[in-house]
Every structure is written in C-alpha cells, then in structure tokens.
Design a protein around this motif. Structure first.
Motif, PDB file in Angstrom:
ATOM      1  N   ALA A  88       0.867  -1.183   0.000  1.00 17.09           N
ATOM      2  CA  ALA A  88       0.000   0.000   0.000  1.00 17.09           C
ATOM      3  C   ALA A  88       0.900   1.228   0.000  1.00 17.09           C
ATOM      4  O   ALA A  88       1.925   1.254   0.684  1.00 17.09           O
ATOM      5  CB  ALA A  88      -0.891   0.001   1.229  1.00 17.09           C
ATOM      6  N   CYS A  89       0.513   2.226  -0.760  1.00 17.21           N
ATOM      7  CA  CYS A  89       1.262   3.474  -0.834  1.00 17.21           C
ATOM      8  C   CYS A  89       0.329   4.617  -0.476  1.00 17.21           C
ATOM      9  O   CYS A  89      -0.741   4.752  -1.075  1.00 17.21           O
ATOM     10  CB  CYS A  89       1.818   3.684  -2.236  1.00 17.21           C
ATOM     11  SG  CYS A  89       2.792   2.300  -2.833  1.00 17.21           S
ATOM     12  N   MET A  90       0.722   5.438   0.489  1.00 17.88           N
ATOM     13  CA  MET A  90      -0.094   6.561   0.952  1.00 17.88           C
ATOM     14  C   MET A  90       0.534   7.870   0.480  1.00 17.88           C
ATOM     15  O   MET A  90       1.664   8.193   0.852  1.00 17.88           O
ATOM     16  CB  MET A  90      -0.178   6.571   2.481  1.00 17.88           C
ATOM     17  CG  MET A  90      -0.931   5.420   3.087  1.00 17.88           C
ATOM     18  SD  MET A  90      -2.669   5.320   2.611  1.00 17.88           S
ATOM     19  CE  MET A  90      -3.312   6.886   3.138  1.00 17.88           C
ATOM     20  N   VAL A  91      -0.214   8.605  -0.335  1.00 16.41           N
ATOM     21  CA  VAL A  91       0.244   9.920  -0.813  1.00 16.41           C
ATOM     22  C   VAL A  91      -0.902  10.918  -0.683  1.00 16.41           C
ATOM     23  O   VAL A  91      -2.074  10.544  -0.745  1.00 16.41           O
ATOM     24  CB  VAL A  91       0.735   9.875  -2.271  1.00 16.41           C
ATOM     25  CG1 VAL A  91       1.996   9.046  -2.415  1.00 16.41           C
ATOM     26  CG2 VAL A  91      -0.343   9.379  -3.212  1.00 16.41           C
ATOM     27  N   LEU A  92      -0.549  12.185  -0.497  1.00 20.03           N
ATOM     28  CA  LEU A  92      -1.577  13.220  -0.472  1.00 20.03           C
ATOM     29  C   LEU A  92      -2.266  13.257  -1.828  1.00 20.03           C
ATOM     30  O   LEU A  92      -1.645  12.958  -2.856  1.00 20.03           O
ATOM     31  CB  LEU A  92      -0.969  14.581  -0.148  1.00 20.03           C
ATOM     32  CG  LEU A  92      -0.434  14.768   1.273  1.00 20.03           C
ATOM     33  CD1 LEU A  92       0.203  16.149   1.430  1.00 20.03           C
ATOM     34  CD2 LEU A  92      -1.545  14.562   2.297  1.00 20.03           C
ATOM     35  N   ALA A  93      -3.510  13.669  -1.846  1.00 24.47           N
ATOM     36  CA  ALA A  93      -4.284  13.724  -3.088  1.00 24.47           C
ATOM     37  C   ALA A  93      -3.732  14.771  -4.058  1.00 24.47           C
ATOM     38  O   ALA A  93      -4.079  14.750  -5.232  1.00 24.47           O
ATOM     39  CB  ALA A  93      -5.748  14.008  -2.781  1.00 24.47           C
ATOM     40  N   THR A  94      -2.858  15.636  -3.579  1.00 22.28           N
ATOM     41  CA  THR A  94      -2.256  16.664  -4.431  1.00 22.28           C
ATOM     42  C   THR A  94      -1.034  16.156  -5.180  1.00 22.28           C
ATOM     43  O   THR A  94      -0.473  16.877  -6.001  1.00 22.28           O
ATOM     44  CB  THR A  94      -1.832  17.878  -3.585  1.00 22.28           C
ATOM     45  OG1 THR A  94      -0.951  17.425  -2.539  1.00 22.28           O
ATOM     46  CG2 THR A  94      -3.038  18.586  -2.989  1.00 22.28           C
ATOM     47  N   THR A  95      -0.612  14.927  -4.902  1.00 20.91           N
ATOM     48  CA  THR A  95       0.599  14.380  -5.522  1.00 20.91           C
ATOM     49  C   THR A  95       0.318  13.030  -6.168  1.00 20.91           C
ATOM     50  O   THR A  95      -0.706  12.399  -5.917  1.00 20.91           O
ATOM     51  CB  THR A  95       1.728  14.208  -4.484  1.00 20.91           C
ATOM     52  OG1 THR A  95       1.272  13.307  -3.472  1.00 20.91           O
ATOM     53  CG2 THR A  95       2.128  15.523  -3.857  1.00 20.91           C
ATOM     54  N   ARG A  96       1.270  12.603  -6.970  1.00 22.56           N
ATOM     55  CA  ARG A  96       1.206  11.280  -7.596  1.00 22.56           C
ATOM     56  C   ARG A  96       2.332  10.428  -7.053  1.00 22.56           C
ATOM     57  O   ARG A  96       3.450  10.909  -6.884  1.00 22.56           O
ATOM     58  CB  ARG A  96       1.350  11.412  -9.110  1.00 22.56           C
ATOM     59  CG  ARG A  96       0.207  12.168  -9.756  1.00 22.56           C
ATOM     60  CD  ARG A  96       0.464  12.333 -11.218  1.00 22.56           C
ATOM     61  NE  ARG A  96       0.637  11.030 -11.836  1.00 22.56           N
ATOM     62  CZ  ARG A  96       0.165  10.685 -13.003  1.00 22.56           C
ATOM     63  NH1 ARG A  96      -0.499  11.564 -13.711  1.00 22.56           N
ATOM     64  NH2 ARG A  96       0.344   9.487 -13.482  1.00 22.56           N
ATOM     65  N   ALA A  97       2.036   9.183  -6.808  1.00 26.23           N
ATOM     66  CA  ALA A  97       3.056   8.256  -6.324  1.00 26.23           C
ATOM     67  C   ALA A  97       3.976   7.864  -7.479  1.00 26.23           C
ATOM     68  O   ALA A  97       3.513   7.576  -8.578  1.00 26.23           O
ATOM     69  CB  ALA A  97       2.397   7.007  -5.745  1.00 26.23           C
ATOM     70  N   ASP A  98       5.263   7.849  -7.234  1.00 25.55           N
ATOM     71  CA  ASP A  98       6.253   7.458  -8.233  1.00 25.55           C
ATOM     72  C   ASP A  98       6.349   5.930  -8.255  1.00 25.55           C
ATOM     73  O   ASP A  98       7.306   5.338  -7.763  1.00 25.55           O
ATOM     74  CB  ASP A  98       7.609   8.097  -7.923  1.00 25.55           C
ATOM     75  CG  ASP A  98       8.653   7.833  -8.996  1.00 25.55           C
ATOM     76  OD1 ASP A  98       8.320   7.218 -10.031  1.00 25.55           O
ATOM     77  OD2 ASP A  98       9.812   8.242  -8.792  1.00 25.55           O
ATOM     78  N   VAL A  99       5.320   5.303  -8.820  1.00 26.22           N
ATOM     79  CA  VAL A  99       5.203   3.842  -8.812  1.00 26.22           C
ATOM     80  C   VAL A  99       6.338   3.187  -9.589  1.00 26.22           C
ATOM     81  O   VAL A  99       6.963   2.238  -9.103  1.00 26.22           O
ATOM     82  CB  VAL A  99       3.828   3.404  -9.364  1.00 26.22           C
ATOM     83  CG1 VAL A  99       3.751   1.893  -9.505  1.00 26.22           C
ATOM     84  CG2 VAL A  99       2.713   3.911  -8.465  1.00 26.22           C
ATOM     85  N   ASN A 100       6.636   3.665 -10.786  1.00 31.24           N
ATOM     86  CA  ASN A 100       7.638   3.010 -11.628  1.00 31.24           C
ATOM     87  C   ASN A 100       9.071   3.365 -11.271  1.00 31.24           C
ATOM     88  O   ASN A 100       9.996   2.768 -11.819  1.00 31.24           O
ATOM     89  CB  ASN A 100       7.368   3.330 -13.098  1.00 31.24           C
ATOM     90  CG  ASN A 100       6.148   2.595 -13.588  1.00 31.24           C
ATOM     91  OD1 ASN A 100       6.022   1.397 -13.398  1.00 31.24           O
ATOM     92  ND2 ASN A 100       5.217   3.330 -14.181  1.00 31.24           N
ATOM     93  N   GLY A 101       9.271   4.304 -10.357  1.00 29.90           N
ATOM     94  CA  GLY A 101      10.615   4.689  -9.941  1.00 29.90           C
ATOM     95  C   GLY A 101      10.874   4.272  -8.512  1.00 29.90           C
ATOM     96  O   GLY A 101      11.277   3.151  -8.220  1.00 29.90           O
TER      97      GLY A 101
END
Length: 185
Positions: A88-101
């Motif tokens: 699970a990855c938790m990020v603010l709704a204002t940002t995107r998670a760097d899934v591929n990096g």
C-alpha cells in the motif's frame, strides 16, 4: 479532529461505518495515543458520507476538505521471479506516487503495476474506493509519503465507500509495517 464540514465521531463507537478488517485494526490500536478529544482511539475518527461521493475529487468538493488534507491509498502489485507481492502506498491527493521509480526500486520489483481492482478488493476485504492502510494483510508493507507522515490530520478511506477516517499522519507512519519515504513523483 475537525476537517471539512463533516460530523466526526469515534471510529471505535461506529464500527458499522468500517469494513471488518478496519474495525479490527482500529480496535487493536487502543494503545496508540489513547482517546482524542472526539473520543476517537489513537485520534481515529470517522464520518459518514454519500457513497456516490467517495472518490477524492467529488468528496473534497462536497465536504469542504482540501486535496492537501486528503490522502489516497494505492495498492500496487510488485513482481519479481514469478512472485507477486502487494504493498500500500499513501500519498496526499495533491501528488502522484512514483510507482515506476521509487516504489518499484524500494520493493525490489522487476515489474510493478497498480493491483487489479478485483485482487485489491478480495485480498483486503475492503471496498474499491475505500481501501485504507488500517486492516491490510499483516505482511504488506505500507509505504507512507513524507508529506502524509508529517501531516497533523488527513482524511483516508475506511474500508467502505460510505465513510472516511481522519487520522494524524504520525499514526500512519507508526503502523507496524509502515516505512516513510519520499514517494511523490
């Protein structure tokens, strides 16, 4: 914790607003900070919402919650050598998670993707659009972005689409399998 125009109450007192695994997890967190001012265990409060407005943008607009006060839980499937692991990855709704990096490298995955909806729902016991880090399978890492961990109070899913939880970012960072990283892209 008062966020937006919602009526917040103790999550322990309203288990009917939580998915079963979330209710168990909230009950087990009694030692994390005791009762807060609203009677929430460890500062965990819950508010009932219209399930049709559970998606972040619609929720924030309707209930007066800023995107910077809302955190999304993204479930990823990391693959290496024929094995699939979930996180699970938790990020603010204002940002995107760097899934591929960042996330792929941290999980030592050869290939990574968002978990298919059916898998995420089946494996977590939660509704799609309400998945939260509280109550996830015990062997899943919970990667918490630094901005979420430092936030005094964020709105997250409750395991169901008809409610939201409000918690301190430090509570998420303190979960047993949590790791605080810079996840934002």
């Amino acid at each position: 914790m008062a966020i937006g125009t919602l009526e917040w109450t103790s999550a322990v007192r309203r288990p009917d607003l939580l998915a079963e695994p979330v209710a168990r997890a909230v009950g087990g967190l009694g030692g994390l900070g005791g009762l807060d001012g609203a009677g929430g265990v460890g500062g965990i409060t819950v508010a009932e919402i219209d399930p049709e407005l559970a998606d972040t943008a619609a929720f924030c607009e309707r209930y007066g919650v800023s995107m910077g006060e809302s955190a999304n839980c993204v479930i990823v499937a990391a693959r290496r050598a024929g094995e699939t692991r979930y996180a699970a990855c938790m990020v603010l709704a204002t940002t995107r998670a760097d899934v591929n990096g960042v996330i792929r490298r941290h999980l030592d995955a050869r290939k990574i993707s968002f978990a298919p909806m059916d898998d995420a729902v089946t494996l977590t016991g939660m509704e799609y659009g309400g998945i939260t880090p509280l109550g996830l399978p015990e062997d899943w890492p919970v990667l918490v972005d630094e901005a979420v961990a430092a936030h005094p109070g964020v709105v997250i899913g409750s395991g169901v689409r008809r409610s939201k939880l409000a918690v301190a970012g430090s509570l998420l960072a303190g979960l047993k399998t949590a790791q605080v990283l810079h996840l934002a892209n």
